[in-house]
Design a protein around this motif. Structure first.
Motif, mmCIF file in Angstrom:
data_model
loop_
_atom_site.group_PDB
_atom_site.id
_atom_site.type_symbol
_atom_site.label_atom_id
_atom_site.label_comp_id
_atom_site.label_asym_id
_atom_site.label_seq_id
_atom_site.Cartn_x
_atom_site.Cartn_y
_atom_site.Cartn_z
ATOM 1 N N SER A 14 40.041 35.759 12.434
ATOM 2 C CA SER A 14 39.100 36.822 12.090
ATOM 3 C C SER A 14 38.541 37.542 13.318
ATOM 4 O O SER A 14 38.210 38.717 13.248
ATOM 5 N N GLU A 15 38.488 36.868 14.484
ATOM 6 C CA GLU A 15 38.048 37.548 15.714
ATOM 7 C C GLU A 15 39.025 38.661 16.107
ATOM 8 O O GLU A 15 38.644 39.653 16.725
ATOM 9 N N ILE A 17 40.476 40.687 14.175
ATOM 10 C CA ILE A 17 40.178 41.903 13.413
ATOM 11 C C ILE A 17 39.166 42.734 14.192
ATOM 12 O O ILE A 17 39.296 43.944 14.319
ATOM 13 N N VAL A 18 38.153 42.043 14.752
ATOM 14 C CA VAL A 18 37.136 42.733 15.548
ATOM 15 C C VAL A 18 37.782 43.373 16.770
ATOM 16 O O VAL A 18 37.506 44.525 17.111
ATOM 17 N N ARG A 21 39.636 46.502 15.806
ATOM 18 C CA ARG A 21 38.844 47.714 15.576
ATOM 19 C C ARG A 21 38.247 48.247 16.865
ATOM 20 O O ARG A 21 38.163 49.467 17.045
ATOM 21 N N GLN A 22 37.913 47.349 17.799
ATOM 22 C CA GLN A 22 37.370 47.853 19.057
ATOM 23 C C GLN A 22 38.440 48.604 19.854
ATOM 24 O O GLN A 22 38.152 49.630 20.478
ATOM 25 N N ARG A 25 38.926 51.950 18.200
ATOM 26 C CA ARG A 25 37.791 52.819 18.549
ATOM 27 C C ARG A 25 37.991 53.419 19.935
ATOM 28 O O ARG A 25 37.844 54.632 20.137
ATOM 29 N N THR A 39 35.359 56.723 12.913
ATOM 30 C CA THR A 39 34.852 55.698 12.005
ATOM 31 C C THR A 39 35.824 55.441 10.865
ATOM 32 O O THR A 39 36.056 54.293 10.476
ATOM 33 N N LYS A 40 36.421 56.530 10.337
ATOM 34 C CA LYS A 40 37.372 56.360 9.235
ATOM 35 C C LYS A 40 38.584 55.557 9.681
ATOM 36 O O LYS A 40 39.032 54.642 8.991
ATOM 37 N N THR A 43 37.712 51.911 10.347
ATOM 38 C CA THR A 43 37.491 51.191 9.098
ATOM 39 C C THR A 43 38.820 50.871 8.404
ATOM 40 O O THR A 43 39.035 49.747 7.933
ATOM 41 N N SER A 46 40.459 48.111 10.180
ATOM 42 C CA SER A 46 39.799 46.842 9.892
ATOM 43 C C SER A 46 40.286 46.267 8.571
ATOM 44 O O SER A 46 40.596 45.079 8.458
ATOM 45 N N GLU A 47 40.388 47.132 7.553
ATOM 46 C CA GLU A 47 40.858 46.681 6.239
ATOM 47 C C GLU A 47 42.277 46.112 6.335
ATOM 48 O O GLU A 47 42.577 45.047 5.795
ATOM 49 N N ARG A 50 42.624 42.894 8.309
ATOM 50 C CA ARG A 50 42.155 41.770 7.509
ATOM 51 C C ARG A 50 43.219 41.346 6.498
ATOM 52 O O ARG A 50 43.471 40.162 6.301
#
Lengths: 134, 288, 131
Positions: A14-15, A17-18, A21-22, A25, A39-40, A43, A46-47, A50
């Motif tokens: 799960s880390e 996933i973070v 996304r970073q 970004r 942001t879109k 997100t 991220s989905e 996961r």
């Protein structure tokens, strides 16, 4: 279409996933996308990250900087070696879920990006590709 | 055409590079001379020299006239940069493409003077011609997409100008919308309104659609999304200015603003906003 | 393992999420909050997400669950400070979080929480404030 730069990340827990996304970004900021676009895309990433971790038994995410004529974009490909999705159409319906989520993953991500493709067959894993153009 | 002879023209040009550059610059100035306002001489010379080097370097690698191939990447990028900057500066497509097409005349002259074998001359002229045509088309293509970009940016700026968020009262914002709401415009409106809600910490926002000619399913959906996003941030939206005609078409189309407060007039909406904000308006006692 | 601090202010619990939460951290926050609500007999919970640059369906669902769980335990939850870009994305994602109470910022959130507690207790919050 030119691919100017790539980066690959492993998705195992799960880390990750973070971290995915970073990284997305940071790429979106460097490519000059608006805050909402950033942001879109983050997100959606991220989905899908996961999905790969929770249901695909882990996988990889590949980021690619695209250049097509004068327009620039970011393409992200999620590949997992999980059980695959038997009914793709059903899986992209809002509210559908095999796990504990609300089932917004696939259908929701599709609405957050410009291009969305998915390929999967039982036992072969799943490949999802999303693209956002600036 | 796969033989390394594809690069012979390049050798000829490289041997007489300085003279060739001068000739090329003269050809370019014949077209752009009318625009000293747009281009400084020294800049044109620098760009031309730099591009010539890239061109010869690519040909040196034995690359055929397939400009999408890797050896041409630096030339392509350089041309794209020139094309973009000229589109911004206000050059015409002809003036921009001239940068590349004006290579032909001096190159043909030079090749004719240096290559005695007619078959080789013909083949080299042809190869160079095809290459320049491709580069020229590429330049024009980039030029056009850059112009489209400029137009898009100006449209975006206009969109922002046409979205005035006004403060009616402390904590109450209004957004009078005028004109057709397409999904792109609605997107911009949504972002501007939501940002204003944060900036002025307004708990109530009135979206007035008196000036919107038609409300179809798409527009209604976009407005509903705005309302939903505002709610997530902790602000309430009121949609006002729904004309009888629009109410009728909405019902016919099966479009609904379910769960959203709607009013016929902006005045009604303001009254509702006051109630939501626990404000009371009353007639002052007459002094007489 | 890192945790997100929960502050107790009067009858209320205050949580300010300052980090990009991974899924397990979000789940542990949910457990943590429900435990603290019971332990302190809290009547209100305020979660400040103004530092969050992204809320996906998982985090959105956790916020919704926290609100539903605390309500069962007798405490109202208000989520404050969601950024515009985050709100737009959540709506596009299809997550409207219909029953979640929200407010623009901590100040407005506190007021809302006060009136919610008053409504459910017949003025307990206001009495406390007057003390």
């Amino acid at each position: 279409m030119n691919v100017k730069r790539t980066e690959e990340l492993v998705l195992a827990q799960s880390e990750d996933i973070v971290r995915a996304r970073q990284t997305v970004r940071a790429w979106m900021i460097r490519e000059g996308f608006s805050l909402v676009d950033q942001t879109k895309m983050v997100t959606a990433a991220s989905e899908l990250a996961r999905n790969a971790v929770d249901y695909g038994g882990g996988g990889v995410v590949l980021l690619e900087q695209l250049l097509e004529g004068a327009r620039a974009g970011l393409r992200i490909t999620f590949t997992d070696r999980g059980p695959g999705i038997p009914d793709l159409e059903l899986a992209q319906t809002d509210g559908y879920s095999t796990g504990t989520g609300l089932g917004m993953g696939l259908g929701g991500s599709r609405r957050l990006v410009n291009e969305f493709t998915i390929a999967s067959s039982p036992g072969q894993g799943t490949v999802v590709t999303i693209t956002r153009w600036r | 055409m796969t033989t390394p002879s594809a690069g012979k023209w390049a050798k000829v040009l490289a041997e007489d590079k300085d003279a060739f550059l001068e000739h090329w610059l003269r050809e370019q100035k014949a077209v752009i001379s009318a625009r000293p306002d747009l281009m400084v001489d020294s800049e044109l010379r620098r760009e031309s020299a730099e591009f010539l080097d890239l061109l010869l370097a690519a040909a040196d690698e034995g690359a055929a006239a397939d400009i999408s191939a890797e050896p041409w990447a630096p030339s392509r990028e350089y041309l794209a940069g020139i094309s973009r900057s000229r589109a911004v500066q206000g050059f015409t497509p002809t003036e921009t493409a001239t940068f590349v097409f004006s290579l032909k005349q001096p190159a043909f002259a030079l090749l004719q003077a240096k290559l005695k074998d007619e078959a080789v001359l013909l083949s080299e002229v042809w190869t160079f011609n095809v290459l320049v045509d491709k580069l020229g088309l590429y330049t024009t293509e980039i030029f056009l997409t850059s112009r489209e970009d400029i137009i898009r940016r100006q449209q975006a700026e206009m969109l922002e100008l046409s979205t005035p968020v006004v403060q009616l009262w402390e904590g109450i914002l209004a957004l009078p919308l005028i004109g057709t709401l397409d999904s792109e415009r609605t997107q911009v409106i949504m972002e501007i309104l939501l940002q204003s809600i944060v900036d002025r910490s307004s708990g109530v926002a009135i979206i007035d659609i008196t000036g919107v000619p038609a409300v179809d399913t798409m527009v209604a959906q976009n407005l509903m999304k705005t309302v939903a996003a505002a709610r997530l941030m902790g602000a309430q939206c009121i949609i006002s200015g729904i004309r009888p005609q629009i109410a009728q078409t909405m019902v016919h189309l099966g479009v609904s603003f379910e769960g959203v407060v709607t009013t016929a007039s902006l005045a009604d909406a303001l009254a509702h906003a006051f109630r939501l904000s626990n404000l009371h308006v009353s007639q002052a006692q007459s002094r007489s | 393992m890192e945790t997100i601090p929960i502050l107790k202010v009067g009858d209320c619990l205050l949580i300010s999420i300052q980090v990009d939460m991974h899924d397990r951290l979000a789940m542990s926050l949910q457990n943590h909050i429900t435990e603290q609500v019971v332990k302190h007999h809290a009547r209100g919970v305020m979660i400040d997400i103004s530092a969050l640059e992204m809320v996906d369906s998982f985090i959105g669902r956790v916020l919704g669950s926290i609100a539903a769980m605390t309500r069962v335990l007798g405490a109202e939850t208000v989520v404050v400070g969601m950024r515009p870009a985050v709100a737009i994305t959540l709506v596009e994602l299809g997550l409207s979080l219909g029953t979640l109470r929200t407010a623009l910022n901590v100040e407005v959130g506190m007021e809302l929480l006060g009136s919610l507690i008053d409504a459910s207790t017949g003025g307990a919050f206001r009495e406390r404030q007057a003390d």
